[in-house]
Scaffold this motif. Structure first.
Motif, mmCIF file in Angstrom:
data_model
loop_
_atom_site.group_PDB
_atom_site.id
_atom_site.type_symbol
_atom_site.label_atom_id
_atom_site.label_comp_id
_atom_site.label_asym_id
_atom_site.label_seq_id
_atom_site.Cartn_x
_atom_site.Cartn_y
_atom_site.Cartn_z
ATOM 1 N N LEU A 91 -44.921 70.076 -0.980
ATOM 2 C CA LEU A 91 -45.249 69.001 -0.246
ATOM 3 C C LEU A 91 -46.606 68.331 -0.084
ATOM 4 O O LEU A 91 -46.964 67.277 -0.342
ATOM 5 N N ALA A 92 -47.523 69.665 0.043
ATOM 6 C CA ALA A 92 -48.924 69.164 0.498
ATOM 7 C C ALA A 92 -49.752 68.680 -0.647
ATOM 8 O O ALA A 92 -50.624 67.896 -0.660
ATOM 9 N N ALA A 93 -49.177 69.228 -1.738
ATOM 10 C CA ALA A 93 -50.065 69.001 -3.174
ATOM 11 C C ALA A 93 -49.606 67.585 -3.705
ATOM 12 O O ALA A 93 -50.075 67.240 -4.704
ATOM 13 N N ALA A 94 -48.291 67.282 -3.391
ATOM 14 C CA ALA A 94 -47.613 66.228 -4.119
ATOM 15 C C ALA A 94 -48.159 64.671 -3.973
ATOM 16 O O ALA A 94 -48.961 64.199 -2.965
ATOM 17 N N THR A 95 -48.424 64.171 -5.088
ATOM 18 C CA THR A 95 -48.931 62.702 -4.969
ATOM 19 C C THR A 95 -47.696 61.812 -5.748
ATOM 20 O O THR A 95 -46.765 62.415 -6.046
ATOM 21 N N LYS A 96 -48.031 60.428 -5.876
ATOM 22 C CA LYS A 96 -46.802 59.536 -6.309
ATOM 23 C C LYS A 96 -46.232 60.178 -7.697
ATOM 24 O O LYS A 96 -44.943 59.983 -7.685
ATOM 25 N N VAL A 97 -46.994 60.518 -8.489
ATOM 26 C CA VAL A 97 -46.551 60.959 -9.952
ATOM 27 C C VAL A 97 -45.489 62.037 -9.775
ATOM 28 O O VAL A 97 -44.462 62.243 -10.644
ATOM 29 N N ASP A 98 -45.658 62.832 -8.784
ATOM 30 C CA ASP A 98 -44.661 63.805 -8.341
ATOM 31 C C ASP A 98 -43.590 63.780 -7.642
ATOM 32 O O ASP A 98 -42.619 64.517 -7.474
ATOM 33 N N ALA A 99 -43.319 62.482 -7.291
ATOM 34 C CA ALA A 99 -41.933 62.034 -6.622
ATOM 35 C C ALA A 99 -40.644 62.600 -7.248
ATOM 36 O O ALA A 99 -39.810 62.976 -6.460
ATOM 37 N N ILE A 100 -40.689 62.645 -8.417
ATOM 38 C CA ILE A 100 -39.544 63.036 -9.170
ATOM 39 C C ILE A 100 -39.082 64.268 -9.158
ATOM 40 O O ILE A 100 -38.058 65.031 -8.677
ATOM 41 N N THR A 101 -40.030 65.341 -8.818
ATOM 42 C CA THR A 101 -39.989 66.616 -8.417
ATOM 43 C C THR A 101 -39.433 66.935 -6.843
ATOM 44 O O THR A 101 -38.815 67.690 -6.790
ATOM 45 N N ILE A 102 -40.155 65.707 -6.190
ATOM 46 C CA ILE A 102 -39.777 66.067 -4.676
ATOM 47 C C ILE A 102 -38.473 65.612 -4.479
ATOM 48 O O ILE A 102 -37.642 66.236 -3.609
ATOM 49 N N ALA A 103 -37.862 64.468 -5.149
ATOM 50 C CA ALA A 103 -36.502 64.171 -5.127
ATOM 51 C C ALA A 103 -35.756 64.977 -5.576
ATOM 52 O O ALA A 103 -34.517 65.395 -4.757
ATOM 53 N N ASN A 104 -35.903 65.730 -6.761
ATOM 54 C CA ASN A 104 -35.015 67.061 -6.779
ATOM 55 C C ASN A 104 -35.203 68.140 -5.963
ATOM 56 O O ASN A 104 -33.938 68.547 -5.830
ATOM 57 N N LEU A 105 -36.089 68.264 -5.317
ATOM 58 C CA LEU A 105 -36.142 69.333 -4.342
ATOM 59 C C LEU A 105 -35.190 68.805 -3.139
ATOM 60 O O LEU A 105 -34.810 69.563 -2.552
ATOM 61 N N ALA A 106 -35.421 67.738 -2.767
ATOM 62 C CA ALA A 106 -34.418 67.111 -1.619
ATOM 63 C C ALA A 106 -33.077 67.372 -1.988
ATOM 64 O O ALA A 106 -32.245 67.751 -1.208
ATOM 65 N N ARG A 107 -32.802 66.897 -3.384
ATOM 66 C CA ARG A 107 -31.158 67.652 -3.724
ATOM 67 C C ARG A 107 -30.976 68.840 -3.515
ATOM 68 O O ARG A 107 -29.658 69.386 -3.150
ATOM 69 N N SER A 108 -31.871 69.978 -3.673
ATOM 70 C CA SER A 108 -31.587 71.364 -3.758
ATOM 71 C C SER A 108 -31.904 71.924 -2.478
ATOM 72 O O SER A 108 -31.454 73.299 -2.048
ATOM 73 N N ALA A 109 -32.733 71.179 -1.604
ATOM 74 C CA ALA A 109 -33.226 71.974 -0.355
ATOM 75 C C ALA A 109 -31.945 72.298 0.590
ATOM 76 O O ALA A 109 -31.188 71.430 0.816
ATOM 77 N N PRO A 110 -32.282 73.545 1.190
ATOM 78 C CA PRO A 110 -31.346 73.714 2.268
ATOM 79 C C PRO A 110 -31.228 72.567 3.590
ATOM 80 O O PRO A 110 -32.326 71.996 3.785
ATOM 81 N N GLY A 111 -30.372 72.615 4.126
ATOM 82 C CA GLY A 111 -30.081 71.357 5.199
ATOM 83 C C GLY A 111 -31.257 71.300 6.316
ATOM 84 O O GLY A 111 -31.727 70.205 6.269
ATOM 85 N N ALA A 112 -31.804 72.417 6.592
ATOM 86 C CA ALA A 112 -32.890 72.232 7.509
ATOM 87 C C ALA A 112 -34.256 71.728 7.053
ATOM 88 O O ALA A 112 -35.108 71.224 7.701
ATOM 89 N N GLU A 113 -34.362 72.035 5.734
ATOM 90 C CA GLU A 113 -35.540 71.622 5.020
ATOM 91 C C GLU A 113 -35.549 70.219 4.465
ATOM 92 O O GLU A 113 -36.502 69.686 4.217
ATOM 93 N N LYS A 114 -34.095 69.752 4.266
ATOM 94 C CA LYS A 114 -34.078 68.572 3.448
ATOM 95 C C LYS A 114 -34.849 67.422 4.214
ATOM 96 O O LYS A 114 -35.537 66.604 3.832
ATOM 97 N N ARG A 115 -34.681 67.378 5.729
ATOM 98 C CA ARG A 115 -35.421 66.178 6.216
ATOM 99 C C ARG A 115 -36.896 66.314 6.077
ATOM 100 O O ARG A 115 -37.405 65.242 5.761
ATOM 101 N N ARG A 116 -37.507 67.751 6.290
ATOM 102 C CA ARG A 116 -38.760 67.645 5.888
ATOM 103 C C ARG A 116 -39.131 67.121 4.626
ATOM 104 O O ARG A 116 -40.309 66.105 4.106
ATOM 105 N N VAL A 117 -38.420 67.341 3.443
ATOM 106 C CA VAL A 117 -38.771 66.784 2.104
ATOM 107 C C VAL A 117 -38.428 65.369 1.931
ATOM 108 O O VAL A 117 -39.268 64.795 1.344
ATOM 109 N N LEU A 118 -37.379 64.963 2.561
ATOM 110 C CA LEU A 118 -37.408 63.509 2.562
ATOM 111 C C LEU A 118 -38.488 62.683 3.295
ATOM 112 O O LEU A 118 -38.832 61.476 2.875
ATOM 113 N N GLU A 119 -38.919 63.209 4.297
ATOM 114 C CA GLU A 119 -40.151 62.495 5.030
ATOM 115 C C GLU A 119 -41.301 62.652 4.169
ATOM 116 O O GLU A 119 -42.117 61.579 4.191
#
Lengths: 338, 189
Positions: free
Chosen positions: A261-289
């Motif tokens: 999350l700290a290293a991500a830029t806009k071009v990495d949004a596709i990775t972050i969105a996939n991470l949000a799909r697979s992240a456990p419940g507690a982490e999902k909010r953090r990834v979506l933020e």
């Protein structure tokens, strides 16, 4: 879900695009509306029974040849010279089909093709082709009319191009299953079952052992990890720091998600969105933020709404995809304060 | 049985229609023509003059009827049919000089005042990279939406969407149209 997807006139005539509408109106008189030419069809049809009969005769002859040759093949396996399966052609020298060196033939269901030092082209039923590199071993696990065709890539390199409805063709590997959504991609697997995928057109689904399903569109690549551990598609335009962070997450580094999350830029949004799909419940909010800072959720969807409603999350994922392909800037419009 | 099937054919799923056509159901084949003739026309028009396209569409369906018994995968019909269309149109233009902008003009079914602009846009569409050419013609000439193009070509919706957006961007560049005409809604939130 009450919110509607992103307007896009070019895609489905939702919203408005005056240029596209004007070009449509200009060109619409050229649209095809002629009826079927029955006379020409009749001439073709008169040859139909002959063609069908000939095809049936050839099929029957091939079946007889396959039956006759079956006991002679090595390893007691099914013949690679005729019958139902994927046709292959060796390049640079013979390849081994079920242990028999051949210049070409048919890889039957359950059969294994080993290219050795040579290469081969494999017809994927009548929906596509795959180029197999040197030292590649594939097995045809399943092929049936109207159902999924499935190969198992044990090791080596496969470049596949498929024109078919989504999910008709799949490639299983020791590390992940690659489900074709209509596209072109390159897969590599080493002897330890680790490998990589690079998607060139269209998109694929990557399914790993823990049930996580990632969507990898054109212009992304990803690692395939031994033990079917989860991995994430990364944009070809990602910077090295982000790629390194994803590698740490995949390696199980402490707070790997935080690093990504700290290293991500806009071009990495596709990775972050996939991470949000697979992240456990507690982490999902953090990834979506974090995702919200890269690509705004469409139609003023809040994080709470996206967490509660899969359709709204999918709509956001779609927006990330549009940003990935350059069809949207992902910038939020003004939204009412909650 | 045949009559009962034919009565249902219009709303039926594609594989069922293809299988019925393979068994010789003429209404099923006519239904395939109804569903796919615009897609075939678009693919053909990317390569041949407008005045030759309609005739070539009929030719493609005549070939398809002959070869239909050999099609193993009913669900693969769209890709299979369009491959025939591509091959027939490539054969048709083989040995002929490339299409020039004026070649379409005499036969275009539009008012004389608009013919020149239509020919110019058609030429610009044909000049797009292969990946975008057909998709853009299906969208702008044949009037198909993105989801319809995906269904009729066998391409994934994602691929069609990419082809449309990149193709439109290149077309705007070629025709000198700025992005200003596009709605801000595209990225609305």
């Amino acid at each position: 879900m009450t919110k509607r997807p992103v307007d896009d006139y070019l895609w489905d005539r939702s919203g408005e695009d005056k240029d596209v509408a004007r070009l449509e109106a200009l060109l619409s008189p050229l649209q095809h509306d002629a009826p079927l030419d029955e006379l020409r069809l009749h001439r073709a049809k008169s040859r139909w029974p002959m063609v069908a009969g000939a095809a049936m005769a050839v099929a029957a002859m091939m079946a007889v040849i396959a039956w006759w040759q079956w006991p002679r093949t090595t390893h007691g396996s099914i013949s690679c010279t005729a019958g139902v399966g994927f046709a292959f052609t060796a390049k640079g020298g013979d390849v081994a089909c079920n242990g028999t060196a051949l210049p070409g033939g048919v890889l039957p269901t359950g059969g294994t093709l080993d290219t050795g030092a040579n290469q081969a082209e494999l017809a994927i039923a009548d929906i596509g082709h795959a180029q197999l590199g040197a030292h590649t071993i594939v097995r045809l696990d399943h092929t049936a009319i109207g159902k999924r065709h499935q190969l198992f890539l044990q090791e080596g390199r496969m470049h596949a191009r498929v024109t078919a409805p989504p999910k008709i063709f799949a490639v299983a590997t020791p590390s992940a299953d690659v489900i074709d959504l209509g596209c072109e991609y390159t897969l590599e697997i080493d002897r330890n079952g680790a490998g990589s995928i690079h998607v060139l057109t269209g998109q694929v689904e990557l399914e790993t052992g823990n049930g996580a399903v990632m969507l990898a569109p054109a212009g992304t690549h990803g690692r395939l990890l031994p033990g079917r551990r989860a991995s994430w598609p990364v944009s070809d335009r990602a910077n090295p720091a982000f790629s390194a962070a994803v590698a740490q997450l995949e390696a199980g580094a402490p707070d790997g998600i935080g690093l990504v999350l700290a290293a991500a830029t806009k071009v990495d949004a596709i990775t972050i969105a996939n991470l949000a799909r697979s992240a456990p419940g507690a982490e999902k909010r953090r990834v979506l933020e974090r995702l919200a800072t890269l690509v705004a959720a469409p139609q003023c969807t809040t994080i709470d709404e996206a967490l509660a409603d899969k359709d709204l999350f999918d709509m956001w994922f779609e927006e990330v995809y549009l940003v990935h392909i350059g069809a949207s800037d992902g910038v939020a419009k003004s939204c009412p304060t909650p | 049985m045949q009559l009962a099937y034919s009565a249902l054919v219009r709303g039926d799923a594609l594989p069922a229609v293809v299988v019925a056509a393979q068994r010789g159901d003429r209404r099923a084949f006519a239904e395939l023509y109804r569903r796919f003739s615009r897609a075939v026309h678009g693919v053909v028009l990317a390569r041949v003059r407008y005045c030759d396209a309609a005739d070539l569409v009929q030719d493609v369906f005549a070939v398809a009827l002959e070869r239909l018994p050999q099609l193993g995968e009913a669900a693969a019909f769209p890709g299979w049919l369009l491959t025939i269309a591509r091959n027939r149109s490539i054969d048709f233009v083989r040995g002929k000089r490339p299409i020039a902008m004026g070649d379409d003009l005499p036969e275009l079914p539009v008012a004389a005042s608009r013919a020149s602009e239509v020919a110019q846009v058609l030429t610009a569409l044909r000049a797009l990279p292969d990946a975008y050419q057909e998709t853009m013609i299906l969208r702008l000439v044949e009037g198909m939406t993105g989801p319809e193009i995906a269904e009729q070509t066998g391409l994934s919706p994602g691929s069609v969407r990419v082809n449309l957006h990149r193709g439109m961007k290149l077309l705007r560049d070629q025709l000198g149209i700025s992005e200003e005409g596009a709605s801000d809604d595209k990225a609305s939130g």
